[in-house]
Scaffold this motif. Structure first.
Motif, short mmCIF file in Angstrom:
data_model
loop_
_atom_site.label_atom_id
_atom_site.label_comp_id
_atom_site.label_asym_id
_atom_site.label_seq_id
_atom_site.Cartn_x
_atom_site.Cartn_y
_atom_site.Cartn_z
N GLU A 273 31.76 61.20 -25.42
CA GLU A 273 31.80 62.37 -26.28
C GLU A 273 32.89 63.37 -25.90
N LYS A 274 33.17 63.52 -24.63
CA LYS A 274 34.07 64.58 -24.19
C LYS A 274 35.38 64.06 -23.61
N ASP A 275 35.50 62.74 -23.55
CA ASP A 275 36.74 62.14 -23.03
C ASP A 275 37.10 62.73 -21.66
N SER A 276 36.09 62.81 -20.77
CA SER A 276 36.30 63.44 -19.46
C SER A 276 36.67 62.44 -18.38
N PHE A 277 36.80 61.17 -18.74
CA PHE A 277 37.10 60.12 -17.76
C PHE A 277 38.52 60.27 -17.22
N ILE A 278 38.69 60.14 -15.90
CA ILE A 278 40.00 60.22 -15.27
C ILE A 278 40.47 58.84 -14.84
N PHE A 279 39.73 58.17 -13.93
CA PHE A 279 40.07 56.80 -13.56
C PHE A 279 38.88 56.16 -12.84
N LYS A 280 38.96 54.84 -12.64
CA LYS A 280 37.92 54.14 -11.90
C LYS A 280 38.57 53.29 -10.81
N LEU A 281 37.80 53.03 -9.77
CA LEU A 281 38.30 52.29 -8.61
C LEU A 281 37.20 51.38 -8.10
N PRO A 282 37.48 50.11 -7.81
CA PRO A 282 36.46 49.23 -7.20
C PRO A 282 35.96 49.83 -5.90
N PHE A 283 34.67 50.08 -5.81
CA PHE A 283 34.14 50.78 -4.65
C PHE A 283 34.22 49.93 -3.39
N SER A 284 34.16 48.62 -3.54
CA SER A 284 34.27 47.76 -2.37
C SER A 284 35.62 47.94 -1.68
N LYS A 285 36.68 48.09 -2.48
CA LYS A 285 38.01 48.32 -1.91
C LYS A 285 38.11 49.68 -1.24
N LEU A 286 37.50 50.67 -1.87
CA LEU A 286 37.49 52.01 -1.28
C LEU A 286 36.74 52.01 0.04
N SER A 287 35.62 51.29 0.11
CA SER A 287 34.85 51.20 1.36
C SER A 287 35.66 50.56 2.47
N LEU A 288 36.34 49.47 2.14
CA LEU A 288 37.16 48.77 3.14
C LEU A 288 38.31 49.65 3.62
N LEU A 289 38.96 50.35 2.70
CA LEU A 289 40.06 51.23 3.06
C LEU A 289 39.58 52.37 3.94
N THR A 290 38.41 52.92 3.59
CA THR A 290 37.86 54.05 4.34
C THR A 290 37.59 53.68 5.79
N VAL A 291 37.12 52.46 6.02
CA VAL A 291 36.82 52.03 7.39
C VAL A 291 38.07 51.51 8.10
N THR A 292 38.98 50.90 7.35
CA THR A 292 40.19 50.32 7.95
C THR A 292 41.06 51.37 8.63
N LEU A 293 41.17 52.55 8.04
CA LEU A 293 42.01 53.61 8.62
C LEU A 293 41.59 53.96 10.04
N PRO A 294 40.33 54.36 10.30
CA PRO A 294 39.93 54.64 11.68
C PRO A 294 39.91 53.41 12.58
N LEU A 295 39.64 52.23 12.00
CA LEU A 295 39.63 51.00 12.81
C LEU A 295 41.01 50.72 13.39
N VAL A 296 42.03 50.74 12.54
CA VAL A 296 43.40 50.49 13.00
C VAL A 296 43.83 51.57 13.99
N ALA A 297 43.49 52.82 13.69
CA ALA A 297 43.85 53.91 14.60
C ALA A 297 43.16 53.76 15.95
N PHE A 298 41.89 53.35 15.92
CA PHE A 298 41.13 53.17 17.16
C PHE A 298 41.75 52.08 18.03
N LEU A 299 42.04 50.94 17.42
CA LEU A 299 42.65 49.83 18.18
C LEU A 299 44.02 50.23 18.73
#
Length: 256
Positions: free
Chosen positions: A13-39
């Protein structure tokens, strides 16, 4: 009307959509950043700061640095870790909201109060991680210590609660849900055992000042950190067929 249906209505009704992202990829990216930094911090510290990062008040020989020493005591390790935490902070803080919505759909309504507690613990865990990363042991030890203790307590309670919720109150389990839950159980078990062994080694090091004991403590710390990251990475399985929809007025998860 469900939360998902309400957000679809906003989109239609309001055309408020901006974008969508596969959440599995977002989850992996979110954990990969600190993992690589930690190692990176651990390996770089061992190669270039071996003597200083392994030095303790006992002046005994050790071959592995503690997590606090590796990520917060020297450059460029400190900057790499801080930037990784900074970059992953926003999506990480969104995950408790997404899990609450996911749990609301997957679990029986009588588990609502436990879901609220689990979401609160996950949020506090994430905030504590950010605080202990920006206030390192070398910069402000009292704040770092309190944030670290808060992180460990909230992390353990959250993981236990999430496993309990999906074991006791799950409406149904698909094959991938079973894989995710079994992984969570194993990771929680290893995580708790590692904390107990690390605590023993830390006390023994301070009381007896023996060679290598602090290194065993550090190794157990690594296992605690890695199993915690792996536990959160199971979100990629939980949200395998989900997308994160971003709207002008909010966010939601959708199976399409």
């Amino acid at each position: 009307m469900s939360v998902q249906a309400r957000y679809r209505l906003l989109y239609d009704e309001k055309d408020s959509f901006i974008f969508k992202l596969p959440f599995s990829k977002l989850s992996l990216l979110t954990v990969t950043l600190p993992l690589v930094a930690f190692l990176f911090c651990i390996i770089y510290s061992i190669i270039f700061n071996f003597e200083s990062v392994n030095k303790t008040h006992c002046n005994v020989y050790n071959f592995l640095p503690s997590v606090s020493s590796a990520i917060g005591g020297y450059s460029p390790q400190k900057e790499v870790w801080t930037w990784a935490i900074f970059l992953h902070a926003v999506p990480r803080l969104c995950i408790p909201i997404m899990y609450f919505q996911y749990n609301s759909e997957a679990l029986y309504p009588r588990a609502f109060s436990i879901m609220v507690v689990a979401s609160f613990l996950n949020t506090v865990e994430n905030i504590a991680l950010i605080v202990l990363s920006f206030y390192t042991s070398s910069d402000n030890y009292p704040v770092h210590r309190r944030a670290f203790i808060t992180f460990i307590i909230c992390s353990e309670l959250y993981m236990l609660l999430l496993v309990y919720l999906h074991t006791r109150y799950r409406k149904y389990l698909t094959e991938i849900d079973k894989v995710s839950l079994n992984l969570k159980k194993k990771l929680v078990f290893i995580n708790i055992i590692s904390i107990l062994v690390a605590t023993y080694c830390f006390i023994r090091h301070n009381s007896s000042c023996e060679d290598y004991v602090y290194s065993f403590f550090a190794f157990c710390e690594y296992i605690v950190v890695l199993t915690n990251m792996a536990f959160h990475m199971t979100a990629a399985l939980d949200f395998k067929n989900r997308h994160l929809h971003i709207y002008k007025c909010g966010v939601c998860l959708s199976p399409r």
